[in-house]
Design a protein around this motif. Sequence first.
Motif, short mmCIF file in Angstrom:
data_model
loop_
_atom_site.label_atom_id
_atom_site.label_comp_id
_atom_site.label_asym_id
_atom_site.label_seq_id
_atom_site.Cartn_x
_atom_site.Cartn_y
_atom_site.Cartn_z
N TYR A 58 0.82 -1.20 0.00
CA TYR A 58 0.00 0.00 0.00
C TYR A 58 0.87 1.26 0.00
O TYR A 58 0.68 2.15 -0.83
CB TYR A 58 -0.96 0.02 1.19
CG TYR A 58 -1.74 1.31 1.24
CD1 TYR A 58 -2.67 1.60 0.25
CD2 TYR A 58 -1.48 2.28 2.20
CE1 TYR A 58 -3.34 2.80 0.22
CE2 TYR A 58 -2.15 3.49 2.18
CZ TYR A 58 -3.09 3.75 1.19
OH TYR A 58 -3.74 4.95 1.16
N TYR A 100 -4.61 -2.17 5.71
CA TYR A 100 -4.97 -1.29 6.83
C TYR A 100 -4.20 -1.75 8.06
O TYR A 100 -3.73 -2.89 8.13
CB TYR A 100 -6.48 -1.38 7.11
CG TYR A 100 -6.93 -2.79 7.38
CD1 TYR A 100 -6.85 -3.33 8.66
CD2 TYR A 100 -7.37 -3.62 6.36
CE1 TYR A 100 -7.21 -4.64 8.90
CE2 TYR A 100 -7.72 -4.92 6.59
CZ TYR A 100 -7.65 -5.43 7.87
OH TYR A 100 -7.99 -6.73 8.10
N ASN A 129 -5.76 5.66 10.11
CA ASN A 129 -5.30 5.03 8.86
C ASN A 129 -5.28 6.04 7.73
O ASN A 129 -4.33 6.10 6.94
CB ASN A 129 -6.21 3.86 8.50
CG ASN A 129 -5.73 2.54 9.09
OD1 ASN A 129 -4.81 1.92 8.57
ND2 ASN A 129 -6.33 2.12 10.19
N LEU A 130 -6.35 6.84 7.66
CA LEU A 130 -6.42 7.84 6.58
C LEU A 130 -5.41 8.96 6.79
O LEU A 130 -4.91 9.54 5.82
CB LEU A 130 -7.84 8.41 6.49
CG LEU A 130 -8.89 7.42 5.96
CD1 LEU A 130 -10.29 7.96 6.17
CD2 LEU A 130 -8.66 7.11 4.49
N THR A 138 -2.17 8.15 5.07
CA THR A 138 -2.21 8.44 3.64
C THR A 138 -2.15 9.95 3.40
O THR A 138 -1.44 10.43 2.52
CB THR A 138 -3.50 7.87 3.01
OG1 THR A 138 -3.64 6.52 3.42
CG2 THR A 138 -3.49 7.95 1.51
N GLN A 154 -9.17 5.40 1.20
CA GLN A 154 -7.73 5.67 1.11
C GLN A 154 -7.33 5.97 -0.33
O GLN A 154 -6.53 6.87 -0.59
CB GLN A 154 -6.94 4.45 1.59
CG GLN A 154 -6.94 4.26 3.10
CD GLN A 154 -6.29 2.96 3.52
OE1 GLN A 154 -6.42 1.94 2.86
NE2 GLN A 154 -5.60 2.98 4.64
#
Lengths: 250, 302
Positions: free
Chosen positions: A98, B89, B98-99, B102, B145
């Motif tokens: 990711y 995740y 988590n976001l 990013t 995401q």
Amino acid sequence: MRKFFDLLWTDIIKQKRSLVWPAAFLAPLITEALLFLDFYLRRDYILNRAAKEGLSAWQTLVLEHHLTALWFITLPMAVTVVCALLYHAEHASGGLRYTLSLPVGKGRLYLSKWCTGAIFLCLMLLLDALMLAAVGKIFRLPGGLDYQLLMSYIVNQAVAAIGILSLQMWLSSVTPNVILPLAAGFIGITTSLFLAQDQNIARIIPYAHVLYTMPLPGENNRLALEGGIFFAAFFLVAGLLCFSKKDVTE
Amino acid sequence: MSELVVETQDLTKKYGNFTAVDGIDLQVRKGEIYGFLGPNGAGKSTTIRMLLGLVKPTRGDARIFGLSIRQSPMEILKRVGAIVESPSYYGNLTAVENLEITRRILGADKKEIDRVLEIVNLSQWKNKKVKNFSLGMKQRLAIAQALLGNRELLILDEPTNGLDPAGIHEIRQLIKNLPGMLGVTVLMSSHILSEVELTATSVGIISRGRLLFQGTLEELRRKSETEICIEAHPQDKALKFLESKGLKVKARGNRLFIKKNSLDAAALNRALVMEGFDVTHLSTERKNLEDIFLEITGGDAL
């Protein structure tokens, strides 16, 4: 540069509520508990014996901490576990694929992980040094707190352990199987206990360098410092090259 | 012709002697939902990983937004959101945390987090740890995401994998709405034909590493030819009779198949009966997409 610090920040945030914190802090806690018990049971004997050998009370504390309380084994083991957990979190969550699908270069990600490991190592050593000083104060060691001795001890350990960190980071990054870097680390640490007796052999085994970090008379600290710097740089470059060329398939 | 967002040329990946992807030329146009369809192990994920720079191609190149992934990966990845194989995740963190990871990496605005949570309908669970999420919620978080930071291309690898029918429906609707709602282009891989049929506007079919078809769903359907299916006795004599009339006949089981073209089924029936054959079945059949897929892939089932 700001981008790198943002990436480093995300790597530290990823460890929130993770097992890395107990793994990093349990090692100094257990060692200091053993040291406390050691001094509680035989403080006077230890200090009298050390005085005959020409060691100060604080030097004796460092000696007991390093050898009797087994810090020379616990520290490399804690570094091994922290490195394995940092990468395990990524492998288990699909985090590597990711993060690398975002505008993050492989080299930058590897360096960020390495720095995260180094930060945990520093925190571990800092906590250990604080507790070591506290144990000395609790048992009212004669003479004031020997700051220079403690500082040298922290620096020697940090340099020696960073060589192990570089090696373990590399091993942890190459395989998604967390057992392999752990097994390699534990085997390396236990075999180095025997091989480290010979300084010529100890020189080429990164796991053995922590044994030579006590800033005491007659100790070969140069072996730990030179070895730590060489292996830290060597395995960091090797790991960077290996990771940068790696296809992310897991 | 609309602008190409993704274009690959002779994209190939070999692992030793095994060719995972064999010289494929993908073309994804701006604003479309491109269904990348193929059986498991066909090379979809490897292709997607090459598009994202996760895997280095052995040969060929991929151009996204006109830039080469070999030469300008960072410029491309800023504008691409992706889910590769399964949602990624950190279970120990909340949806917002988590976001935030990013967001920090992309350098996006803080408001982006609330915006994407709203789009995927996760706002009310934003402070819940992701390890307690259902698979559908994790999938929606992964889409959030991928959307964060106003990305122009979404690459979604099997986005409905492992979901229950309600979850599949929910994610499908979300994907279908994305081009209209946000103006993004979607490249979505799947091994489920109906999934692609219901979601995509264009399709690429890959099997054993080779791209066997690429075009709109309409073009794919046009590949379907109507056949006349006849059950006549005795079959071998009926086959010879029809061939003597200049028709190309295929026998499958106890039935004969003739490409319909401009052929009149009633006239064919009459001719067979007049010749003394017992005609017990006569129908016209049109292949469905699954038949076409099997024909294209040479029988590699989905």
